[in-house]
Design a protein around this motif. Structure first.
Motif, short mmCIF file in Angstrom:
data_model
loop_
_atom_site.label_atom_id
_atom_site.label_comp_id
_atom_site.label_asym_id
_atom_site.label_seq_id
_atom_site.Cartn_x
_atom_site.Cartn_y
_atom_site.Cartn_z
N GLU A 190 1.33 -1.34 -0.28
CA GLU A 190 0.50 0.17 -0.32
C GLU A 190 1.35 1.05 0.37
O GLU A 190 0.79 2.06 -0.63
N SER A 191 1.91 1.06 0.72
CA SER A 191 3.05 2.27 1.25
C SER A 191 3.39 2.81 0.10
O SER A 191 3.64 4.13 -0.79
N SER A 192 3.81 1.28 -1.28
CA SER A 192 4.89 1.84 -2.51
C SER A 192 4.19 1.72 -3.57
O SER A 192 4.72 3.03 -4.29
N ALA A 193 2.78 1.90 -3.27
CA ALA A 193 1.90 1.99 -4.73
C ALA A 193 1.75 3.95 -4.43
O ALA A 193 1.21 4.45 -5.66
N GLN A 194 1.15 4.59 -3.34
CA GLN A 194 1.54 5.88 -3.03
C GLN A 194 1.89 6.78 -3.57
O GLN A 194 2.01 7.75 -3.54
N THR A 195 3.56 5.81 -3.65
CA THR A 195 5.04 6.46 -4.14
C THR A 195 4.64 7.31 -5.32
O THR A 195 4.97 8.54 -5.05
N SER A 196 5.18 6.52 -6.14
CA SER A 196 5.29 7.42 -7.68
C SER A 196 4.73 6.25 -8.62
O SER A 196 5.01 5.04 -8.46
N PRO A 197 3.76 6.36 -9.19
CA PRO A 197 3.05 5.54 -10.45
C PRO A 197 4.32 5.49 -11.08
O PRO A 197 5.22 6.32 -11.72
N ALA A 198 4.40 3.66 -11.70
CA ALA A 198 5.80 3.51 -12.82
C ALA A 198 5.24 3.08 -14.13
O ALA A 198 3.80 3.83 -14.91
N SER A 199 6.51 3.52 -14.83
CA SER A 199 6.00 3.84 -16.58
C SER A 199 4.75 3.23 -16.83
O SER A 199 4.95 1.87 -16.14
N PRO A 200 4.72 3.11 -17.84
CA PRO A 200 3.51 1.84 -18.11
C PRO A 200 4.16 0.54 -19.16
O PRO A 200 3.65 -0.45 -18.43
N ARG A 201 5.41 0.82 -19.35
CA ARG A 201 6.18 -0.68 -19.79
C ARG A 201 6.27 -1.08 -18.31
O ARG A 201 6.21 -2.01 -18.65
N VAL A 202 6.52 -0.25 -17.50
CA VAL A 202 7.47 -0.81 -16.78
C VAL A 202 6.18 -1.70 -15.32
O VAL A 202 6.09 -2.80 -15.12
N SER A 203 4.62 -1.00 -15.18
CA SER A 203 3.75 -1.74 -14.83
C SER A 203 3.43 -3.47 -15.84
O SER A 203 3.28 -3.90 -15.20
N ARG A 204 3.48 -3.13 -17.63
CA ARG A 204 3.10 -4.34 -17.83
C ARG A 204 4.18 -5.58 -17.36
O ARG A 204 3.76 -7.04 -17.94
N LEU A 205 5.56 -5.06 -17.53
CA LEU A 205 6.32 -6.35 -17.39
C LEU A 205 6.22 -6.65 -15.90
O LEU A 205 6.17 -7.41 -15.71
N LEU A 206 6.13 -5.99 -14.64
CA LEU A 206 4.86 -6.49 -13.04
C LEU A 206 3.94 -7.07 -12.85
O LEU A 206 4.25 -7.92 -12.56
N ASP A 207 3.01 -6.64 -14.16
CA ASP A 207 2.23 -7.42 -14.36
C ASP A 207 2.68 -9.16 -14.79
O ASP A 207 1.47 -9.87 -15.02
N SER A 208 3.29 -8.84 -15.90
CA SER A 208 3.74 -9.91 -16.46
C SER A 208 4.31 -11.11 -15.42
O SER A 208 4.61 -12.69 -16.51
N LEU A 209 4.70 -10.54 -14.58
CA LEU A 209 5.95 -11.97 -13.68
C LEU A 209 5.07 -12.49 -12.87
O LEU A 209 3.19 -12.15 -12.42
N SER A 210 4.78 -13.88 -12.62
CA SER A 210 4.66 -14.51 -11.48
C SER A 210 4.61 -13.89 -10.12
O SER A 210 6.06 -13.47 -10.19
N LEU A 211 4.46 -14.91 -8.88
CA LEU A 211 4.65 -14.10 -7.99
C LEU A 211 6.21 -14.72 -7.50
O LEU A 211 6.53 -13.96 -6.94
#
Length: 81
Positions: free
Chosen positions: A21-42
């Motif tokens: 929760e705290s890291s989500a409020q710091t700064s938005p990631a670029s769309p490319r980074v968000s897509r990469l992180l979303d593609s990774l498994s836990l």
């Protein structure tokens, strides 16, 4: 050997979940980074946080290098130091 690694991965999971929760409020990631992180498994996300240190002597042999490559592939590690 697997028990300490499992405990480490569980600890990282708990730390990541408590701070998400705290890291989500710091700064938005670029769309490319968000897509990469979303593609990774836990497991892959946690693996990217782990970078074990390997002394130079095991890495100097072919068998040691193959073992290190196997660990990186099987645990999806972020790298080695």
């Amino acid at each position: 050997m697997h028990r300490p690694l499992s405990l480490l991965l569980c600890l990282l999971l708990v730390i990541g979940a408590s701070s998400s929760e705290s890291s989500a409020q710091t700064s938005p990631a670029s769309p490319r980074v968000s897509r990469l992180l979303d593609s990774l498994s836990l497991r892959a996300r946690i693996g990217q946080l782990v970078m074990p240190w390997v002394s130079g002597s095991p890495a100097a042999t072919d068998n040691g290098l193959a073992r290190i490559h196997g660990l990186i592939d099987s645990l999806e590690l972020g790298g080695i130091l």
